[in-house]
Scaffold this motif. Structure first.
Motif, short mmCIF file in Angstrom:
data_model
loop_
_atom_site.label_atom_id
_atom_site.label_comp_id
_atom_site.label_asym_id
_atom_site.label_seq_id
_atom_site.Cartn_x
_atom_site.Cartn_y
_atom_site.Cartn_z
N SER A 38 75.02 98.40 37.26
CA SER A 38 74.79 98.14 35.84
C SER A 38 74.69 96.66 35.55
CB SER A 38 75.92 98.76 35.01
OG SER A 38 75.97 100.16 35.17
N VAL A 39 75.57 95.87 36.16
CA VAL A 39 75.52 94.42 35.96
C VAL A 39 74.23 93.85 36.57
CG1 VAL A 39 76.65 92.24 36.55
CG2 VAL A 39 78.03 94.22 35.88
N SER A 40 73.87 94.31 37.76
CA SER A 40 72.67 93.81 38.42
C SER A 40 71.40 94.17 37.64
CB SER A 40 72.57 94.37 39.84
OG SER A 40 73.69 93.99 40.61
N MET A 41 71.40 95.35 37.01
CA MET A 41 70.23 95.76 36.22
C MET A 41 70.01 94.84 35.02
SD MET A 41 68.51 98.31 37.45
CE MET A 41 67.75 99.12 36.05
N LEU A 42 71.09 94.30 34.46
CA LEU A 42 70.93 93.34 33.37
C LEU A 42 70.24 92.08 33.86
CD1 LEU A 42 74.37 93.60 31.51
CD2 LEU A 42 72.17 94.53 30.78
N VAL A 43 70.61 91.64 35.06
CA VAL A 43 69.97 90.44 35.62
C VAL A 43 68.50 90.73 35.94
CG1 VAL A 43 70.08 88.74 37.47
CG2 VAL A 43 72.19 89.69 36.53
N GLN A 44 68.23 91.92 36.48
CA GLN A 44 66.84 92.28 36.78
C GLN A 44 66.01 92.38 35.50
OE1 GLN A 44 65.09 93.33 40.26
NE2 GLN A 44 64.10 92.11 38.69
N ALA A 45 66.64 92.72 34.37
CA ALA A 45 65.93 92.86 33.11
C ALA A 45 65.37 91.53 32.61
CB ALA A 45 66.85 93.46 32.05
N LEU A 46 65.79 90.42 33.17
CA LEU A 46 65.19 89.14 32.82
C LEU A 46 63.68 89.16 33.07
CD1 LEU A 46 67.88 86.72 34.29
CD2 LEU A 46 67.23 86.88 31.89
N TRP A 47 63.25 89.92 34.04
CA TRP A 47 61.82 90.01 34.37
C TRP A 47 61.12 91.14 33.62
CZ3 TRP A 47 65.02 87.27 37.23
CH2 TRP A 47 64.54 86.10 37.82
N GLY A 48 61.78 91.72 32.66
CA GLY A 48 61.16 92.76 31.86
C GLY A 48 61.36 94.17 32.39
N HIS A 49 62.06 94.31 33.51
CA HIS A 49 62.29 95.64 34.09
C HIS A 49 63.45 96.29 33.35
CE1 HIS A 49 62.23 98.65 37.39
NE2 HIS A 49 63.52 98.72 37.13
N THR A 50 63.13 97.15 32.41
CA THR A 50 64.17 97.81 31.60
C THR A 50 64.24 99.31 31.87
OG1 THR A 50 62.58 98.04 29.78
CG2 THR A 50 64.03 96.10 29.75
N GLN A 51 63.64 99.75 32.95
CA GLN A 51 63.73 101.16 33.31
C GLN A 51 65.17 101.51 33.71
OE1 GLN A 51 60.68 102.25 36.15
NE2 GLN A 51 59.24 100.78 35.27
N PRO A 52 65.55 102.77 33.64
CA PRO A 52 66.95 103.14 33.91
C PRO A 52 67.34 103.11 35.38
CG PRO A 52 65.64 105.09 33.43
CD PRO A 52 64.75 103.92 33.17
N HIS A 53 66.40 102.79 36.25
CA HIS A 53 66.70 102.76 37.68
C HIS A 53 66.22 101.43 38.27
CE1 HIS A 53 62.42 103.50 38.36
NE2 HIS A 53 62.51 104.47 37.46
N PRO A 54 66.84 100.97 39.37
CA PRO A 54 66.41 99.72 39.99
C PRO A 54 64.98 99.82 40.52
CG PRO A 54 68.57 100.41 40.80
CD PRO A 54 68.00 101.56 40.04
N PRO A 55 64.32 98.69 40.73
CA PRO A 55 62.95 98.72 41.24
C PRO A 55 62.85 99.33 42.63
CG PRO A 55 63.77 96.47 41.12
CD PRO A 55 64.75 97.32 40.40
N THR A 56 63.88 99.18 43.46
CA THR A 56 63.86 99.77 44.80
C THR A 56 65.28 99.87 45.31
OG1 THR A 56 62.82 99.63 47.00
CG2 THR A 56 63.62 97.58 46.06
N ASN A 57 65.45 100.58 46.43
CA ASN A 57 66.76 100.71 47.05
C ASN A 57 66.59 100.79 48.56
OD1 ASN A 57 66.15 103.48 47.75
ND2 ASN A 57 66.69 104.03 45.65
N TRP A 58 67.70 100.98 49.26
CA TRP A 58 67.67 100.94 50.72
C TRP A 58 67.14 102.22 51.35
CZ3 TRP A 58 67.85 96.60 53.24
CH2 TRP A 58 68.47 95.50 52.64
N GLU A 59 66.75 103.19 50.52
CA GLU A 59 66.09 104.38 51.06
C GLU A 59 64.65 104.07 51.46
OE1 GLU A 59 67.35 107.42 51.77
OE2 GLU A 59 69.28 106.52 51.28
#
Length: 642
Positions: free
Chosen positions: A235-256
């Protein structure tokens, strides 16, 4: 579909009044000559049941390599066909119509007709030429720097028109708004500062500075946010990622994702922050090793600023695609490997530390964070080259303020402080803070970064093979997977035999060795047979998820740390010493007894000098309480063997 598709289109004439190719009744036709001389006539034959044109020649560039695409639109019997992009390299084969438009698109049979259809499309088209960017980040456009994002570009004057950016689907949300000005800019930055209240400052300050520094240029390392499940690290990391406009409910990618896919995203996310979520090696051992290998590859590439070398099918080299942005990693566990961890700045979030009220407030205002970043980008665009030079210079000058066990930690933390100095200049210039507030923040940030630098040693030592060596060795004996023999007498077990991998057999009234013999022991320490000892140690290390380095590297590091005897001969340091073992001189690795007495697995008693507030570090102490400190040492007689 543009109106020209419906009209009669023609190419150059094959005979007066007869074009070689034409669009007629919604299909492409070719002129065919029949007869000879005065009786020569022209008959038109269809090449397809559809008409299409190349509207644009698109040069798609990722900043390293260009690819030419044809943007084609068409008209079929049932109506308009969707606009498609076809690689120039596959256009001539004419296999793309059925792939893109399905069974409705029919090409006349015969290779000759395919060749003519390709030529007809080219003759009938008058395409525009355009460039499409396949990455984010800075480009030079004329005399100005422009920052690319999914929605276009930002320069010194704000949004820049006429730019087309085509990003992978995972980065499609990386779109920045028009940079705000005046009071709107101050309001956006006040929202940004609110990020600091979401979690402890030892976490939020490095996160914020790492994110803002991502826009300046590629850092040689990643930021790793670790914590147990439920700590709210995503949740904290998603706020930082939102600086680039990514406001979707999931991260852009993961380790899968596959390693190749993650490499491609790290390459495309130039001068941007990319969140790779949820490093959590669980389940089958094979899956764990696969994830560990993937993380090692991605984090090493990021830390070294290099990509994998690749070859084309013709044997020539492809351009290298190194990571060009900043990686923010979250995980419940840290990836194995001392050198891998050294390439990450680790922050730890403990459950309960996140301010849920502040988190909810920031999530409601998440759309304002990208306004703050777009304003930051515009400010940087007018002075980017100077800022980059300043950050490099000041990072080098600030290294002495952040001493750390590993030089990469010092570099990473010093760079964050250099980024802060640029941020402070920006905030002061626009009136967000005054000089007194800037001085107070300077003191706070220095303390935070010094604490962060100090904590890195613990994370790195857990993966340091020299720190793991003694616990692994003692683990071999306590688990009965190996044993040590008596250095002097082959027919007798060593003193304190149970400690060295022997098991008492009450029925036979004897000590029985367990597992293979990996060395010998006496009052002066342990003497390991290098080959068998390394094989047993590495098997145990691999089962714990972190294999040891090669024998040559391991012995060298152990010798440098003073855990095994070393001696210089002939200008070279040797770590194998010659010791008489049961009457025969053997090359062994000698671990002095004091090392074992001071190991973490030994109790702190009067018989072993574990360093604490009252007892100094002991040297060459007996291996255990059953060993006499007055035993003769001349029999050890170790010397370096070449």
């Amino acid at each position: 579909m543009q109106q020209t598709i419906y009209q009669e289109l023609t190419s150059e004439e094959i005979l007066p009044g007869y074009p070689r190719y034409r669009v007629h009744q919604g299909r492409i036709e070719m002129a065919r000559l029949e007869g000879r001389g005065e009786h020569q006539t022209v008959r038109y034959v269809p090449l397809s049941n559809f008409a299409c044109l190349i509207r644009r020649e698109v040069r798609r560039t990722d900043g390293v390599q260009d690819e030419l695409l044809f943007e084609i639109e068409g008209q079929g019997a049932d109506g308009p066909l969707p606009r498609v992009r076809v690689r120039s390299s596959e256009f001539a084969a004419m296999n793309w119509p059925i792939r893109e438009w399905g069974a409705r698109a029919i090409v006349a049979p015969g290779q000759s007709n395919r060749d003519h259809l390709r030529a007809a499309i080219q003759h009938l088209s008058d395409p525009e030429q355009t460039t499409v960017y396949a990455h984010t980040g800075w480009i030079r456009r004329g005399t100005e720097w422009v920052y690319l994002h999914a929605g276009g570009g930002i320069g010194p004057g704000g949004s820049v028109g006429g730019l087309e950016v085509d990003l992978p689907p995972e980065l499609a949300g990386f779109a920045l708004p028009q940079p705000p000005e005046g009071k709107a800019e101050l309001a956006a930055l006040q929202t940004l500062v609110g990020l600091l209240e979401v979690a402890p400052r030892r976490v939020t300050w490095p996160l914020l500075l790492y994110a803002l520094g991502a826009v300046i240029e590629h850092p040689m390392g990643s930021l790793y946010l670790a914590g147990h499940t439920g700590a709210r690290k995503t949740s904290v990391s998603m706020l930082v990622q939102a600086l680039w406009g990514h406001t979707q409910p999931h991260p852009p990618t993961n380790w899968e994702g596959t390693a190749n896919a993650l490499e491609a995203l790290a390459f495309a996310a130039k001068d941007a922050l990319l969140l790779v979520d949820d490093y959590a090696p669980t389940g089958h051992e094979g899956k764990q090793k696969e994830l560990q290998a993937k993380a090692s590859r991605i984090l090493r590439n990021q830390g070294n600023g290099v990509g994998r070398a690749r070859m084309r099918s013709d044997g020539t080299m492809q351009p290298e695609r190194a990571p060009r942005g900043s990686l923010l990693i979250t995980g419940e566990d840290l990836p194995p490997g001392h050198s891998v961890r050294a390439r990450c700045l680790v922050l730890e979030l403990i459950p309960g530390e996140v301010n849920l009220e502040a988190l909810s407030r920031m999530q409601r205002e998440v759309h304002r964070l990208s306004l703050a970043l777009s304003a930051w980008v515009r400010w940087l665009a007018g002075r980017l080259e100077g800022v980059r030079k300043q950050v490099r210079l000041r990072a080098a000058e600030r290294r002495s303020a952040y001493p750390a066990e590993h030089g990469r930690t010092t570099d990473a933390v010093a760079r964050l402080h250099a980024v802060w100095e640029v941020v402070r200049a920006y905030w002061t210039e626009i009136g967000l803070i005054d000089e007194a507030q800037a001085a107070a923040l300077e003191s706070e940030i220095t303390g935070v970064l010094q604490a962060v630098a100090g904590m890195q040693a613990g994370y790195q030592q857990d993966a340091d093979p020299t720190q793991r060596f003694i616990p692994l060795l003692l683990g071999l004996f306590s688990s009965r997977r190996a044993h040590l023999g008596n250095r002097l007498y082959a027919e007798e077990p060593p003193l304190d035999a149970e400690r060295w991998g022997w098991l008492w057999q009450p029925t036979a009234n004897v000590w029985a060795p367990q597992g293979p013999q990996v060395g010998w022991v006496d009052e002066q320490g342990i003497y390991l047979e290098p080959t068998t000892a390394y094989a047993a140690l590495n098997r145990l290390a691999m089962e714990s998820g972190e294999p040891l380095p090669t024998p040559r590297t391991l012995w060298k590091r152990l010798g440098e740390r003073g855990l095994i005897r070393s001696q210089e001969r002939g200008g070279r340091v040797r770590y194998g010493v010659g010791v008489r073992i049961q009457g025969v001189t053997r090359d062994v690795l000698h671990i002095p007894g004091g090392i074992l007495a001071n190991s973490p697995n030994s109790p702190n008693t009067a018989n072993n000098n574990v360093p604490d507030e009252e007892k100094p570090v002991g040297k060459n102490q007996p291996v255990g309480s059953n060993f006499s400190p007055n035993s003769p040492s001349e029999e050890a007689g170790y010397e370096v063997q070449v």
